[in-house]
Design a protein around this motif. Sequence first.
Motif, PDB file in Angstrom:
ATOM      1  N   PHE A  23      -3.101  -1.196  -4.075  1.00  0.00           N
ATOM      2  CA  PHE A  23      -1.768  -1.729  -4.196  1.00  0.00           C
ATOM      3  C   PHE A  23      -0.985  -1.279  -5.185  1.00  0.00           C
ATOM      4  O   PHE A  23      -1.312  -1.214  -6.404  1.00  0.00           O
ATOM      5  N   THR A  51       0.732  -1.335   0.040  1.00  0.00           N
ATOM      6  CA  THR A  51       0.058  -0.106  -0.056  1.00  0.00           C
ATOM      7  C   THR A  51       0.899   1.290  -0.004  1.00  0.00           C
ATOM      8  O   THR A  51       1.993   1.110   0.238  1.00  0.00           O
ATOM      9  N   SER A  55      -6.775  -3.158  -6.597  1.00  0.00           N
ATOM     10  CA  SER A  55      -7.209  -2.710  -5.472  1.00  0.00           C
ATOM     11  C   SER A  55      -8.315  -3.828  -4.893  1.00  0.00           C
ATOM     12  O   SER A  55      -8.550  -4.612  -5.725  1.00  0.00           O
ATOM     13  N   THR A 106      -8.922  -0.658  -0.852  1.00  0.00           N
ATOM     14  CA  THR A 106      -7.198  -0.456  -0.559  1.00  0.00           C
ATOM     15  C   THR A 106      -6.564  -0.502  -1.939  1.00  0.00           C
ATOM     16  O   THR A 106      -6.940  -1.735  -2.730  1.00  0.00           O
TER      17      THR A 106
END
Length: 79
Positions: free
Chosen positions: A35, A2, A29, A33
Amino acid sequence: MTLAEAAQRCGQELFELARRPGFPEPEASSGGTEFYSWREIAAWLTRAGHDVPGDSVTCAAGQSYSGSPQLWQVDSPSS
């Protein structure tokens, strides 16, 4: 990795740098979140004239990165 994990390694200014044109796009994602590829972030930072740490870092996902940032590879987490 991340953006927060990368910022732990490079410094909080990475959040500001991530807004600049040309910063690598997230590779994936999940659940909101995003990446990123550390290799792409490190290469971008180098091209932009920023220092890039070259020793080992372990992400929250348990992936370990070590050596020269341009050569970092994902190692399987230890059991």
